[in-house]
Enzyme design. Structure first.
Site, PDB file in Angstrom:
ATOM      1  N   ALA A  72       0.645  -1.024   0.124  1.00 19.19           N
ATOM      2  CA  ALA A  72       0.066  -0.001  -0.220  1.00 19.19           C
ATOM      3  C   ALA A  72       0.808   1.209   0.021  1.00 19.19           C
ATOM      4  O   ALA A  72       1.600   1.514   0.929  1.00 19.19           O
ATOM      5  CB  ALA A  72      -0.912  -0.145   1.137  1.00 19.19           C
ATOM      6  N   TYR A  97       8.597  10.852  -4.084  1.00 18.55           N
ATOM      7  CA  TYR A  97       8.225   9.362  -4.310  1.00 18.55           C
ATOM      8  C   TYR A  97       9.181   8.554  -3.899  1.00 18.55           C
ATOM      9  O   TYR A  97       9.231   7.754  -2.926  1.00 18.55           O
ATOM     10  CB  TYR A  97       7.513   8.786  -5.613  1.00 18.55           C
ATOM     11  CG  TYR A  97       7.529   7.385  -5.729  1.00 18.55           C
ATOM     12  CD1 TYR A  97       6.533   6.722  -4.970  1.00 18.55           C
ATOM     13  CD2 TYR A  97       8.285   6.697  -6.759  1.00 18.55           C
ATOM     14  CE1 TYR A  97       6.398   5.319  -5.155  1.00 18.55           C
ATOM     15  CE2 TYR A  97       8.111   5.184  -7.061  1.00 18.55           C
ATOM     16  CZ  TYR A  97       7.224   4.615  -5.831  1.00 18.55           C
ATOM     17  OH  TYR A  97       7.263   3.549  -5.898  1.00 18.55           O
TER      18      TYR A  97
HETATM   19  N1  LIG Z   1       4.222  -0.942 -10.554  1.00 20.74           N
HETATM   20  C1  LIG Z   1       5.529  -0.538 -10.355  1.00 20.74           C
HETATM   21  O1  LIG Z   1       6.208  -0.589 -11.639  1.00 20.74           O
HETATM   22  C2  LIG Z   1       6.418  -0.581  -9.119  1.00 20.74           C
HETATM   23  C3  LIG Z   1       7.689  -0.135  -9.318  1.00 20.74           C
HETATM   24  C4  LIG Z   1       8.516  -0.156  -7.926  1.00 20.74           C
HETATM   25  C5  LIG Z   1       7.670   0.102  -6.750  1.00 20.74           C
HETATM   26  N2  LIG Z   1       6.280  -0.067  -6.704  1.00 20.74           N
HETATM   27  C6  LIG Z   1       5.703  -0.345  -5.564  1.00 20.74           C
HETATM   28  O2  LIG Z   1       4.770  -1.307  -5.681  1.00 20.74           O
HETATM   29  C7  LIG Z   1       3.670  -1.217  -4.813  1.00 20.74           C
HETATM   30  C8  LIG Z   1       2.469  -1.606  -5.364  1.00 20.74           C
HETATM   31  O3  LIG Z   1       2.511  -0.970  -6.599  1.00 20.74           O
HETATM   32  P1  LIG Z   1       1.283  -0.843  -7.618  1.00 20.74           P
HETATM   33  O4  LIG Z   1       1.757  -0.525  -9.063  1.00 20.74           O
HETATM   34  O5  LIG Z   1       0.666  -2.272  -7.361  1.00 20.74           O
HETATM   35  O6  LIG Z   1       0.286   0.226  -7.154  1.00 20.74           O
HETATM   36  P2  LIG Z   1      -1.161   0.220  -7.170  1.00 20.74           P
HETATM   37  O7  LIG Z   1      -1.657   1.821  -6.877  1.00 20.74           O
HETATM   38  O8  LIG Z   1      -1.799  -0.438  -8.165  1.00 20.74           O
HETATM   39  O9  LIG Z   1      -1.517  -0.393  -5.709  1.00 20.74           O
HETATM   40  C9  LIG Z   1      -1.317   0.302  -4.447  1.00 20.74           C
HETATM   41  C10 LIG Z   1      -2.425  -0.172  -3.421  1.00 20.74           C
HETATM   42  O10 LIG Z   1      -2.465   0.489  -2.135  1.00 20.74           O
HETATM   43  C11 LIG Z   1      -3.741   0.808  -1.828  1.00 20.74           C
HETATM   44  N3  LIG Z   1      -3.396   1.810  -0.722  1.00 20.74           N
HETATM   45  C12 LIG Z   1      -2.913   2.998  -0.963  1.00 20.74           C
HETATM   46  N4  LIG Z   1      -2.707   3.633  -0.023  1.00 20.74           N
HETATM   47  C13 LIG Z   1      -3.454   2.890   1.024  1.00 20.74           C
HETATM   48  C14 LIG Z   1      -3.540   3.053   2.643  1.00 20.74           C
HETATM   49  N5  LIG Z   1      -3.073   4.115   3.220  1.00 20.74           N
HETATM   50  N6  LIG Z   1      -4.020   1.873   3.222  1.00 20.74           N
HETATM   51  C15 LIG Z   1      -4.571   1.048   2.466  1.00 20.74           C
HETATM   52  N7  LIG Z   1      -4.484   0.879   1.203  1.00 20.74           N
HETATM   53  C16 LIG Z   1      -3.790   1.893   0.265  1.00 20.74           C
HETATM   54  C17 LIG Z   1      -4.259   1.289  -3.018  1.00 20.74           C
HETATM   55  O11 LIG Z   1      -5.726   1.374  -2.867  1.00 20.74           O
HETATM   56  C18 LIG Z   1      -3.956   0.224  -4.165  1.00 20.74           C
HETATM   57  O12 LIG Z   1      -4.923  -0.769  -4.050  1.00 20.74           O
HETATM   58  C19 LIG Z   1       3.696   0.472  -4.315  1.00 20.74           C
HETATM   59  O13 LIG Z   1       4.019   0.457  -3.191  1.00 20.74           O
HETATM   60  C20 LIG Z   1       4.896   0.845  -5.294  1.00 20.74           C
HETATM   61  O14 LIG Z   1       5.438   1.974  -4.791  1.00 20.74           O
HETATM   62  C21 LIG Z   1       5.591  -0.459  -8.128  1.00 20.74           C
END
Ligand SMILES: NC(=O)c1ccc[n+]([C@@H]2O[C@H](COP(=O)([O-])OP(=O)(O)OC[C@H]3O[C@@H](n4cnc5c(N)ncnc54)[C@H](O)[C@@H]3O)[C@@H](O)[C@H]2O)c1
Length: 320
Positions: free
Chosen positions: A70, A137
């Site tokens: 999250a 970020y």
């Molecule tokens: N997608 C990528 O390429 C990538 C790359 C590096 C790191 N990340 C990290 O991986 C993780 C997941 O990324 P993603 O692409 O699946 O993002 P996403 O936005 O699809 O998923 C994040 C989820 O967290 C939930 N969320 C956010 N804040 C919250 C809170 N305070 N309480 C409860 N739920 C909350 C959102 O509703 C969402 O479902 C993130 O932490 C992101 O920083 C992603």
């Protein structure tokens, strides 16, 4: 084992939750649906619609660990609304760490990012490279990594941070549906679907073979495998940090060309000025994940990653 998956209604969290279920684990997803979707929570997982800041309400000793996805993760938004990122990513995780401590849950796997490194001095990037994030970020994720290190040392948490490079692809019904979308592969697929006219290439004068930025694309299912391995590899009092990438770079133009091949669509492109803070090349050295987790990514081929994302995008547009 029983695991809490924060952010399990989002892209990566939903795929990892599904992998956990397929491996026979019990899964509870905690997600406030701020950027996620209820339909992203895999059937078979319990769902709590709630915020990580309130995790103490639900965490108890019955959990064997937490996988923490999250967060907010839009780089551009973090530059104009940094407070949103410090609050959710850092203050939110601080509350979550307190809830874990109170409940006696002593295992954590955290989604960190290549954005913690900033502009690299050397590629491929190793975990001991300088961490100089170029946006709030990346800074918020680095701050959380520091918090987790001290929590492990002071209070015996067994922790692994996984620093993802560019996550892509889909796993069956679970894939990428960010809104707004900022990632290259789903954006190019939107052109193939006729949902946008052309793909913008931000700069074609970088010091790379075709002048466009080079990134390391990793299949989300390979990423999920690493999370399950991290749960086994985590040791009390230690914070292990591992990069997750394939070690292969693909340029923006190579990605566009691959989407043309996979979809049969011409994909018009428009060259736009460079965006500030975009390094020319970001490629991972993932030797730590291979050595310490026993991770062996098996879906490194770009065409396969794009094909899985394309199938997901087509199914999603049929549903909507
Ligand atoms: N997608 C990528 O390429 C990538 C790359 C590096 C790191 N990340 C990290 O991986 C993780 C997941 O990324 P993603 O692409 O699946 O993002 P996403 O936005 O699809 O998923 C994040 C989820 O967290 C939930 N969320 C956010 N804040 C919250 C809170 N305070 N309480 C409860 N739920 C909350 C959102 O509703 C969402 O479902 C993130 O932490 C992101 O920083 C992603």
């Amino acid at each position: 084992m029983k695991y809490l998956v924060t952010g399990g209604a989002g892209y990566v969290g939903s795929v990892v939750a599904q992998h956990l279920l397929e491996s026979g684990h019990e899964v509870t997803v905690l997600d406030n649906l701020s950027t996620g979707f209820r339909a992203g929570v895999p059937a078979g997982a319990a769902f709590i619609e709630g915020d990580i800041r309130d995790a103490a309400k639900w965490l108890d000793r019955s959990y064997d660990g937490v996988l923490h996805f999250a967060a907010f993760s839009q780089v551009g938004e973090s530059v104009v609304k940094p407070e949103k990122y410090w609050d959710n990513n850092v203050a939110g995780t601080l509350a979550l760490l307190g809830a874990l401590r109170e409940a006696g849950v002593r295992k954590l796997v955290f989604s960190s990012t290549a954005a913690t490194y900033g502009e690299p001095e050397q590629v491929p990037i190793t975990e001991d490279a300088p961490t100089r994030p170029t946006n709030p970020y990346g800074a918020s994720k680095l701050a959380v990594d520091h918090m987790i290190t001290s929590e492990a040392h002071a209070h015996g948490l067994a922790a692994v941070s996984l620093r993802y490079f560019n996550v892509a692809g889909a796993y069956g019904a679970y894939g990428e549906r960010h809104d707004p979308e900022s990632h290259l592969i789903p954006l190019v697929l939107q052109v193939a679907q006729g949902r946008r006219d052309a793909i913008s290439i931000y700069g074609d004068d970088y010091p790379t073979p075709d002048g466009t930025c080079v990134r390391d694309y990793i299949h989300v299912a390979d990423l999920a495998d690493a999370h399950l391995l991290a749960l086994t590899a985590a040791n009390p009092g230690e914070h292990l940090i591992c990069n997750l990438g394939n070690g292969n770079g693909f340029s923006v133009r190579q990605v566009i060309e691959t989407v043309r091949e996979v979809t049969g669509h011409p994909i018009p492109e428009v060259v736009a000025p460079r965006r500030g803070g975009d390094p020319a090349v970001l490629v991972a050295a993932a030797d730590t994940a291979r050595e310490k987790l026993g991770w062996n990514p098996s879906r490194a081929e770009l065409a396969g990653i794009v094909a899985d994302a394309w199938e997901f995008a087509q199914n999603l547009s049929k549903e909507n």
